[in-house]
Design an enzyme around this catalytic site. Structure first.
Site, PDB file in Angstrom:
ATOM      1  N   ASP A  74       0.847  -1.193   0.000  1.00 49.09           N
ATOM      2  CA  ASP A  74       0.000   0.000   0.000  1.00 49.09           C
ATOM      3  C   ASP A  74       0.882   1.243   0.000  1.00 49.09           C
ATOM      4  OD1 ASP A  74      -3.214   0.492   0.973  1.00 49.09           O
ATOM      5  OD2 ASP A  74      -1.830   2.192   1.107  1.00 49.09           O
TER       6      ASP A  74
ATOM      7  N   ASN B 286     -12.796  -3.379   2.748  1.00 47.56           N
ATOM      8  CA  ASN B 286     -13.735  -2.270   2.851  1.00 47.56           C
ATOM      9  C   ASN B 286     -14.710  -2.359   1.689  1.00 47.56           C
ATOM     10  OD1 ASN B 286     -12.461  -1.134   5.141  1.00 47.56           O
ATOM     11  ND2 ASN B 286     -10.915  -0.185   3.825  1.00 47.56           N
TER      12      ASN B 286
ATOM     13  N   GLY C   7     -15.645   2.986   3.879  1.00 40.96           N
ATOM     14  CA  GLY C   7     -14.535   3.800   3.393  1.00 40.96           C
ATOM     15  C   GLY C   7     -13.835   3.247   2.171  1.00 40.96           C
ATOM     16  N   GLN C   8     -14.525   2.427   1.378  1.00 42.20           N
ATOM     17  CA  GLN C   8     -13.907   1.944   0.128  1.00 42.20           C
ATOM     18  C   GLN C   8     -13.663   3.122  -0.812  1.00 42.20           C
ATOM     19  OE1 GLN C   8     -16.185  -1.008  -2.038  1.00 42.20           O
ATOM     20  NE2 GLN C   8     -14.521  -1.431  -3.470  1.00 42.20           N
TER      21      GLN C   8
ATOM     22  N   HIS D 232     -10.346  -5.608  -3.232  1.00 45.60           N
ATOM     23  CA  HIS D 232      -9.012  -5.799  -2.673  1.00 45.60           C
ATOM     24  C   HIS D 232      -9.094  -6.147  -1.202  1.00 45.60           C
ATOM     25  CE1 HIS D 232     -10.064  -1.519  -2.392  1.00 45.60           C
ATOM     26  NE2 HIS D 232      -9.366  -1.484  -1.272  1.00 45.60           N
TER      27      HIS D 232
ATOM     28  N   HIS E 147      -6.917  -5.903   2.299  1.00 40.41           N
ATOM     29  CA  HIS E 147      -5.769  -5.334   3.001  1.00 40.41           C
ATOM     30  C   HIS E 147      -5.205  -6.411   3.928  1.00 40.41           C
ATOM     31  CE1 HIS E 147      -6.831  -0.985   2.213  1.00 40.41           C
ATOM     32  NE2 HIS E 147      -8.028  -1.519   2.056  1.00 40.41           N
TER      33      HIS E 147
HETATM   34  P1  5GP Z   1      -9.798   1.232   0.288  1.00 35.88           P
HETATM   35  O1  5GP Z   1      -9.954   2.496   1.097  1.00 35.88           O
HETATM   36  O2  5GP Z   1     -10.502   1.344  -1.045  1.00 35.88           O
HETATM   37  O3  5GP Z   1     -10.164   0.001   1.040  1.00 35.88           O
HETATM   38  O4  5GP Z   1      -8.254   1.070   0.034  1.00 35.88           O
HETATM   39  C1  5GP Z   1      -7.570   1.624  -1.036  1.00 35.88           C
HETATM   40  C2  5GP Z   1      -6.108   1.578  -0.684  1.00 35.88           C
HETATM   41  O5  5GP Z   1      -5.349   1.802  -1.856  1.00 35.88           O
HETATM   42  C3  5GP Z   1      -5.675   2.647   0.330  1.00 35.88           C
HETATM   43  O6  5GP Z   1      -5.128   2.001   1.478  1.00 35.88           O
HETATM   44  C4  5GP Z   1      -4.640   3.471  -0.425  1.00 35.88           C
HETATM   45  O7  5GP Z   1      -3.562   3.886   0.383  1.00 35.88           O
HETATM   46  C5  5GP Z   1      -4.192   2.527  -1.529  1.00 35.88           C
HETATM   47  N1  5GP Z   1      -3.744   3.202  -2.728  1.00 35.88           N
HETATM   48  C6  5GP Z   1      -4.366   4.238  -3.368  1.00 35.88           C
HETATM   49  N2  5GP Z   1      -3.683   4.590  -4.457  1.00 35.88           N
HETATM   50  C7  5GP Z   1      -2.597   3.764  -4.518  1.00 35.88           C
HETATM   51  C8  5GP Z   1      -1.504   3.645  -5.448  1.00 35.88           C
HETATM   52  O8  5GP Z   1      -1.392   4.365  -6.439  1.00 35.88           O
HETATM   53  N3  5GP Z   1      -0.582   2.675  -5.186  1.00 35.88           N
HETATM   54  C9  5GP Z   1      -0.672   1.856  -4.105  1.00 35.88           C
HETATM   55  N4  5GP Z   1       0.292   0.953  -3.929  1.00 35.88           N
HETATM   56  N5  5GP Z   1      -1.693   1.932  -3.223  1.00 35.88           N
HETATM   57  C10 5GP Z   1      -2.643   2.875  -3.430  1.00 35.88           C
END
Ligand code: 5GP
Ligand code: ZN
Length: 111
Positions: free
Chosen positions: A29, A84, A90-91, A97, A99
């Site tokens: 991340d 998420n 908070g997606q 994906h 985490h």
């Molecule tokens: P969500 O909030 O949708 O569950 O998680 C999205 C995740 O993607 C976040 O933890 C954020 O830091 C990560 N993320 C967003 N943009 C990028 C990127 O360009 N590269 C990487 N490696 N992670 C990203």
């Protein structure tokens, strides 16, 4: 399709790879919330848990999470898997994906 994680899978956006097989890709991340914070994604685009069906290889996704935890040395002290889903959770990226978080104690319930 304008999907960041599809671009990462394709290599059009750079990422730090942790694990890959024919159906799953795992990378670090960009904004880690723990000493180990890896994102595990299916290579086949699906928006999130609200959109999955039998065509999505969720077994491989989960097995890859366990493999990432092994690779990152998280089995001894434990780790957390988070998916998420939707606004309240908070997606922010609408490509399914998981985490994989570890390397520090975590509280429950999450905030
Ligand atoms: P969500 O909030 O949708 O569950 O998680 C999205 C995740 O993607 C976040 O933890 C954020 O830091 C990560 N993320 C967003 N943009 C990028 C990127 O360009 N590269 C990487 N490696 N992670 C990203
Ligand atoms: Zn995608």
């Amino acid at each position: 399709m304008d999907c960041l994680f599809c671009k990462i899978i394709e290599g059009d956006v750079p990422s730090s790879k942790v694990f890959e097989n024919e159906s799953v890709y795992a990378f670090r991340d960009i904004n880690p919330q723990a000493p180990v914070h890896v994102i595990v994604v299916p290579k086949k685009h699906v928006e999130g848990m609200h959109a999955v069906n039998e065509d999505n290889d969720l077994q491989s996704l989960m097995l890859a999470c366990a493999e990432v935890a092994r690779i990152e040395g998280l089995e001894r002290n434990g780790y957390r898997l988070v998916i998420n889903t939707g606004r309240d959770a908070g997606q922010t990226i609408f490509h399914l994906h998981v985490h994989v978080l570890g390397g520090r104690p975590m509280s429950w319930p999450p905030g």
